[in-house]
Design a protein around this motif. Sequence first.
Motif, short mmCIF file in Angstrom:
data_model
loop_
_atom_site.label_atom_id
_atom_site.label_comp_id
_atom_site.label_asym_id
_atom_site.label_seq_id
_atom_site.Cartn_x
_atom_site.Cartn_y
_atom_site.Cartn_z
N GLY A 37 0.79 -1.22 0.00
CA GLY A 37 0.00 0.00 0.00
C GLY A 37 0.82 1.27 0.00
N ILE A 38 2.16 1.16 -0.13
CA ILE A 38 3.04 2.32 -0.07
C ILE A 38 3.89 2.37 -1.33
CG2 ILE A 38 4.96 3.41 1.14
CD1 ILE A 38 3.92 2.10 3.69
N SER A 39 3.96 3.53 -1.96
CA SER A 39 4.87 3.74 -3.09
C SER A 39 5.88 4.81 -2.71
CB SER A 39 4.08 4.17 -4.34
OG SER A 39 3.41 5.39 -4.11
N LEU A 40 7.11 4.66 -3.18
CA LEU A 40 8.18 5.59 -2.81
C LEU A 40 8.27 6.78 -3.75
CD1 LEU A 40 11.02 3.12 -1.77
CD2 LEU A 40 9.42 4.36 -0.31
N GLY A 41 7.59 6.73 -4.88
CA GLY A 41 7.60 7.86 -5.80
C GLY A 41 9.00 8.18 -6.29
N VAL A 42 9.32 9.48 -6.30
CA VAL A 42 10.61 9.93 -6.82
C VAL A 42 11.79 9.39 -6.00
CG1 VAL A 42 10.66 12.06 -5.48
CG2 VAL A 42 11.84 11.97 -7.67
N ALA A 43 11.54 8.99 -4.76
CA ALA A 43 12.61 8.46 -3.92
C ALA A 43 13.21 7.18 -4.50
CB ALA A 43 12.07 8.19 -2.51
N PHE A 44 12.46 6.46 -5.31
CA PHE A 44 12.97 5.20 -5.87
C PHE A 44 14.11 5.46 -6.86
CE2 PHE A 44 13.11 0.95 -7.43
CZ PHE A 44 12.46 0.18 -6.50
N VAL A 45 14.21 6.68 -7.38
CA VAL A 45 15.31 7.03 -8.27
C VAL A 45 16.65 6.82 -7.56
CG1 VAL A 45 16.39 8.90 -9.59
CG2 VAL A 45 13.90 8.65 -9.58
N LEU A 441 12.01 17.74 -11.64
CA LEU A 441 13.17 17.52 -12.51
C LEU A 441 14.46 17.67 -11.72
CD1 LEU A 441 14.52 17.21 -15.30
CD2 LEU A 441 14.27 19.70 -15.58
N GLY A 442 14.57 18.74 -10.94
CA GLY A 442 15.77 18.95 -10.14
C GLY A 442 15.99 17.84 -9.13
N LEU A 443 14.92 17.44 -8.44
CA LEU A 443 15.05 16.39 -7.44
C LEU A 443 15.42 15.05 -8.07
CD1 LEU A 443 14.81 15.69 -4.46
CD2 LEU A 443 12.36 15.29 -4.81
N SER A 444 14.87 14.75 -9.23
CA SER A 444 15.20 13.49 -9.91
C SER A 444 16.67 13.46 -10.31
CB SER A 444 14.31 13.31 -11.15
OG SER A 444 12.95 13.25 -10.79
N LEU A 445 17.18 14.56 -10.88
CA LEU A 445 18.60 14.62 -11.25
C LEU A 445 19.49 14.44 -10.02
CD1 LEU A 445 18.66 17.59 -13.81
CD2 LEU A 445 19.05 15.17 -14.29
N TYR A 446 19.15 15.13 -8.95
CA TYR A 446 19.94 15.05 -7.72
C TYR A 446 19.97 13.64 -7.16
CZ TYR A 446 20.97 15.60 -2.73
OH TYR A 446 21.49 15.45 -1.47
N LEU A 447 18.82 13.01 -7.05
CA LEU A 447 18.75 11.68 -6.46
C LEU A 447 19.40 10.63 -7.35
CD1 LEU A 447 15.13 11.73 -5.00
CD2 LEU A 447 17.29 12.11 -3.81
N GLY A 448 19.21 10.74 -8.66
CA GLY A 448 19.82 9.78 -9.56
C GLY A 448 21.34 9.81 -9.47
N CYS A 449 21.92 11.00 -9.50
CA CYS A 449 23.38 11.14 -9.40
C CYS A 449 23.88 10.75 -8.01
CB CYS A 449 23.79 12.57 -9.72
SG CYS A 449 23.45 13.06 -11.42
N LEU A 450 23.13 11.10 -6.99
CA LEU A 450 23.52 10.75 -5.63
C LEU A 450 23.56 9.24 -5.45
CD1 LEU A 450 24.11 12.13 -2.85
CD2 LEU A 450 21.70 11.77 -2.32
N GLY A 451 22.55 8.54 -5.94
CA GLY A 451 22.53 7.09 -5.85
C GLY A 451 23.64 6.45 -6.66
N ALA A 513 13.22 12.64 1.08
CA ALA A 513 12.09 12.28 1.94
C ALA A 513 10.92 13.23 1.70
CB ALA A 513 12.51 12.30 3.41
N LEU A 514 11.23 14.49 1.40
CA LEU A 514 10.17 15.44 1.07
C LEU A 514 9.44 15.00 -0.19
CD1 LEU A 514 8.73 18.15 1.60
CD2 LEU A 514 10.47 19.22 0.15
N GLY A 515 10.19 14.47 -1.16
CA GLY A 515 9.56 13.96 -2.37
C GLY A 515 8.58 12.84 -2.06
N TYR A 516 8.96 11.95 -1.14
CA TYR A 516 8.04 10.89 -0.72
C TYR A 516 6.81 11.48 -0.05
CZ TYR A 516 5.97 7.58 2.53
OH TYR A 516 5.08 6.84 3.25
N ALA A 517 7.01 12.48 0.82
CA ALA A 517 5.89 13.10 1.51
C ALA A 517 4.92 13.75 0.53
CB ALA A 517 6.39 14.13 2.53
N ASN A 518 5.47 14.42 -0.50
CA ASN A 518 4.61 15.05 -1.50
C ASN A 518 3.81 14.03 -2.28
OD1 ASN A 518 5.44 17.64 -0.86
ND2 ASN A 518 7.11 17.64 -2.32
N ASP A 519 4.46 12.91 -2.65
CA ASP A 519 3.76 11.87 -3.39
C ASP A 519 2.68 11.21 -2.54
OD1 ASP A 519 5.31 12.32 -5.61
OD2 ASP A 519 6.78 10.78 -5.12
#
Length: 553
Positions: A37-45, A441-451, A513-519
């Motif tokens: 019942g939980i999706s991580l949204g942009v955090a999964f990047v 877009l900014g958050l996805s780029l940041y998380l992808g490179c960070l991971g 984590a904010l991205g998860y909260a927004n989703d």
Amino acid sequence: MDWINGLFNIPSALQAMVVISLICSVGLLLGKIRFGGISLGVAFVFFFGIAVGNFGLQIDRQMLMYCENFGLVLFVYTLGLHVGPNFFGSFRNEGTWLNMWAMWVILLGTLMTVGMTYVLGVPMSDMVGILCGATTNTPALGAAQSALEHVGISGAGAALATAVTYPLGVVGVIFAMIFIRKCFVKESDLKVRHKDDDDQTYVGQFLVINPALVGKTILEIAQGTHMKFIISRIWRGGEVILPKGGTQLKRGDNLLVVTNKDEVQGMEILFGQKVKRDWNRDQIDWNHIDSNIESRIVVISQPMLNGKRLGQLHLRDAYGVNVSRVLRGDIKLLATEKLILCYGDQLTIVGRPADLDHAENFLGNSVKTLKEPNIASIFLGMLLGLALGTIPISLPGMDSPIRLGIAGGPIIMGILVGAFGPHLQIISYTTRSASLMLRKLGLSLYLGCLGLDAGKDFLATVVRPEGLLWIGLGFILTIVPVIIIGIIALRTKKYDFGTICGILCGSMANPMALGYANDTMKDETSNISYATVYPLGMFVRVIIAQILVMFFV
């Protein structure tokens, strides 16, 4: 198949774009899958980036750092720009308390860090790095390394400890929020509790029976009281009057008044009697109330009007229309003469159809123009934010100056431009969809490179003798303060879960984590509380990192 090998394995600008696009696209698609019942949204990047990095797929280091930092700056600046117009107003309401809750999260984590140093015997030179990784605060790490070098100790251990604990520090806040939601959150906690605060106005009908007002003009009455109000219509017998400043009131006049919510009782005392009729419900057709008076919503799209006070436009005298309310984003404001207008504001104007047409032409009302975001101002704001982040700030008792960094500077600049841009004739308006797209877009780029960066050495670092201990301590420092303070804040029943998530994410400087909260929450409460507590929280953590080195190393 050489062309495929070139796309993924030969370092180049093209290869970097291909790899990062792969990580972001697949990560966002997988983020929509629900687990229990939980999706991580942009955090999964971030998770998919770790997986790709662990399998050995890498890009040029300079390209990686550029994309990561650009994504972070784009995200935090546009977030600050989005919440800026209402940021300082929040401190008149709950902003101070939101920051107090964030300070409790920071204080608890700091006390736990000191306690672990003495109980477990982990040197503070390493422990401060664990704390920086657990709270995903790289500016604090830079401050700690400067302080360590000042006392003659290498900062390499702190940097390694941060690298080890950073990945779980990023996802730990999400795990903590999931735990709180599953175990402690009720259905009522998911509803926005202060949504009514978005509408700061009240529409009421009042009957003039106060003899002191009979024969006085509306201007004289307004100048004789501290209360702010707009009279939209006057019903006098069978006649409908569009009021002006020189209109004299008579006994028995029926007034349709727009005022602030906290001044309704004062309006009743001023005019004499409040008519029991609900003018604040959503389903009201204002244009069918009176045959010759019309209400219309007009958008300010004339650049020359940005930053002007409403009274300077003289709409009542020049065009014969009244402005009752101003909608700015989701906030309804009372249309006082001193209200500073912003590009993109929606004005509710009342008057005769022909007069409204003339006023509409003057204000612009070009929706097409508003759909084109002012990209130049966004890049200029990011430039100023980066410059602000590099300014050294010297504090008493600190041997080394501190800096806001590439995250702190842009978010503060975004807030300032959003709040004070109109005063300086700066047009920073972006549509809701454009703002959301730029942030994601900014958050996805940041998380992808960070991971991707964390994945290449993740397993090798974990198997180090002290690696598992550091990871465990960092994970505890991440989730325990968040869970404890989050549950206590939830028990007060003062905040909805979205607001609490924003407090927790901001206190931990955790945009993922904010991205998860927004989703999860589907509203703006988490964004508002995050931006409210992030600047002060980040600043305090930088100072704390240096204090820990000064007193415990």
